[in-house]
Design an enzyme around this catalytic site. Structure first.
Site, PDB file in Angstrom:
ATOM      1  N   HIS A  86      21.737  18.729 -14.525  1.00  0.00           N
ATOM      2  CA  HIS A  86      20.297  18.554 -14.801  1.00  0.00           C
ATOM      3  C   HIS A  86      19.653  19.937 -14.754  1.00  0.00           C
ATOM      4  O   HIS A  86      19.425  20.496 -13.692  1.00  0.00           O
ATOM      5  CB  HIS A  86      19.644  17.652 -13.748  1.00  0.00           C
ATOM      6  N   HIS A 141      16.662  22.708 -16.632  1.00  0.00           N
ATOM      7  CA  HIS A 141      15.577  23.064 -17.560  1.00  0.00           C
ATOM      8  C   HIS A 141      15.730  24.537 -17.955  1.00  0.00           C
ATOM      9  O   HIS A 141      15.761  25.416 -17.085  1.00  0.00           O
ATOM     10  CB  HIS A 141      14.212  22.861 -16.902  1.00  0.00           C
ATOM     11  N   LYS A 174      17.819  11.155 -22.358  1.00  0.00           N
ATOM     12  CA  LYS A 174      16.942  11.243 -21.190  1.00  0.00           C
ATOM     13  C   LYS A 174      15.742  10.319 -21.343  1.00  0.00           C
ATOM     14  O   LYS A 174      15.057  10.332 -22.364  1.00  0.00           O
ATOM     15  CB  LYS A 174      16.449  12.685 -21.000  1.00  0.00           C
ATOM     16  N   HIS A 220      14.549   9.506 -15.230  1.00  0.00           N
ATOM     17  CA  HIS A 220      13.619   9.970 -14.196  1.00  0.00           C
ATOM     18  C   HIS A 220      13.078   8.729 -13.505  1.00  0.00           C
ATOM     19  O   HIS A 220      12.252   8.008 -14.054  1.00  0.00           O
ATOM     20  CB  HIS A 220      12.488  10.787 -14.829  1.00  0.00           C
ATOM     21  N   HIS A 246      17.893  13.339  -9.811  1.00  0.00           N
ATOM     22  CA  HIS A 246      17.162  13.942  -8.692  1.00  0.00           C
ATOM     23  C   HIS A 246      16.610  12.905  -7.712  1.00  0.00           C
ATOM     24  O   HIS A 246      15.411  12.839  -7.453  1.00  0.00           O
ATOM     25  CB  HIS A 246      16.048  14.873  -9.173  1.00  0.00           C
ATOM     26  N   ASP A 248      18.070  20.492 -11.307  1.00  0.00           N
ATOM     27  CA  ASP A 248      16.684  20.357 -11.781  1.00  0.00           C
ATOM     28  C   ASP A 248      15.959  21.693 -11.657  1.00  0.00           C
ATOM     29  O   ASP A 248      14.749  21.737 -11.416  1.00  0.00           O
ATOM     30  CB  ASP A 248      15.943  19.264 -11.016  1.00  0.00           C
TER      31      ASP A 248
END
Length: 343
Positions: free
Chosen positions: A13, A15, A99, A136, A174, A246
């Site tokens: 995960h 970004h 996602k 999420h 997460h 994350d």
């Protein structure tokens, strides 16, 4: 133990953003990680196979020289996602997962799902072809307290969804609560990622003595009892838990703001932090499972063949900030000495 050799880890995960930020932060992940699941919540989001291919090309162009880092691309699920496009992207190996953001749950999630009934066809297709769903897991109902949103999501959305679409392979991303840990352990065909920062901080770190914007993240850190449950799960060796940092870069001006952005940037020092946490628990022997083995197994991918070595010694110093063309990004401070470094 002063040295530990493990298979090269993956980040399930991550970004990377885009443009100058992408160029600035990608080397921090590529230095130690072989692969990473790349989040699609750009502006505009990565919603089609064409979007994913073009974003992958930009990532590959930003890689450091001689890096063999492999981005694993995802599509951003919307209520208008084209099933044929999704299936084709999977068949050619362009995407590794899809996602799902509940609309409004986190950064750049406005295009997410408002009514889960409207993505049933897409989710059924994913179950048929074995394409994993990264989710999420928080409700966005304003009447639900922010500290309860993960637990409510499990009861009202995640569990009914999985019962309604058997065979859907879900990664609850997460997780931040004991509720999340317990649910994963009680079920099959589901796994969870755990971040580096949620193994270290609880909500006091954000709020006590003044608001600490660089510890603010979504899902927000919870009580200490939940952090301890995450540590126990991560260090247990249980194959249903694995690393998804994350790591989420924002420039300092956007973090230190009247309405500061959510996210902790941990790509730079994650492995040192994890080694410290696992050693404190007497569980260094399970670090490789969490960082390098459990994730590939759940995604049905081979584990990396090459290795990295961590060495214990004097405390490691990391830069306080990473300078990018978009502006400075503060590196997560774990508030403890780190004695392990990748050598």
């Amino acid at each position: 133990m002063t040295t530990l050799t493990i298979r090269r880890p993956d980040d399930w995960h991550l970004h990377l953003r885009d443009g100058e930020m992408l160029k600035g932060v990608l080397p921090e992940t590529a230095r130690h990680f072989a692969r990473a699941i790349i989040m699609p919540n750009l502006v505009p989001p990565v919603v089609t196979a064409k979007d994913a291919a073009e974003y992958r090309d930009r990532i590959m162009a930003a890689k450091p020289d001689n890096s063999d880092f492999q981005p694993l691309m995802t599509l951003y699920l919307t209520e208008d996602t084209n099933v044929k496009d999704l299936r084709a992207a999977h068949e050619i190996g362009l995407i590794t997962a899809v996602k799902l953001y509940p609309a409004g749950a986190t950064t750049n999630s406005a295009s997410g799902v408002k009514d889960f009934k409207n993505v049933r066809r897409q989710l059924e297709t994913m179950a048929q072809i074995g394409l994993p769903l990264c989710i999420h897991g928080e409700v966005t109902d304003p009447d639900v307290d922010i500290f309860d949103r993960e637990a409510v999501f499990i009861d009202t959305i995640l569990d009914p969804l999985r019962r309604d679409i058997p065979g859907l392979r879900v990664i609850s991303e997460h997780i931040t609560t004991k509720d999340g840990v317990d649910y994963i352990r009680e079920n099959k065909d589901i796994a969870a990622t755990i971040t580096t920062h949620h193994l270290v901080i609880n909500r006091n770190h954000i709020l006590v003595g003044g608001i600490k914007p660089h510890y603010y993240c979504l899902p927000v850190a919870k009580r200490e009892q939940h952090r301890l449950a995450l540590v126990e799960a991560a260090t247990s060796g249980d194959p249903h838990f694995f690393l998804g940092t994350d790591s989420a870069p924002h420039t300092d001006d956007l973090k230190e703001h009247a309405c500061g952005c959510a996210g902790c940037f941990t790509a730079t020092n994650t492995l040192s932090i994890l080694a410290e946490v696992f050693e404190q628990e007497g569980k260094l022997g399970t670090l490789e499972k969490f960082t390098s083995l459990n994730g590939p197994a759940f995604y049905k991918l081979p584990a990396n063949q090459d290795t990295i070595t961590l060495t214990k010694g004097d405390p490691v110093t990391y830069p306080a900030k990473i300078d990018t063309g978009a502006g400075p990004v503060t590196v997560f401070d774990p508030l403890m000495p780190l004695h392990w470094r990748v050598t």
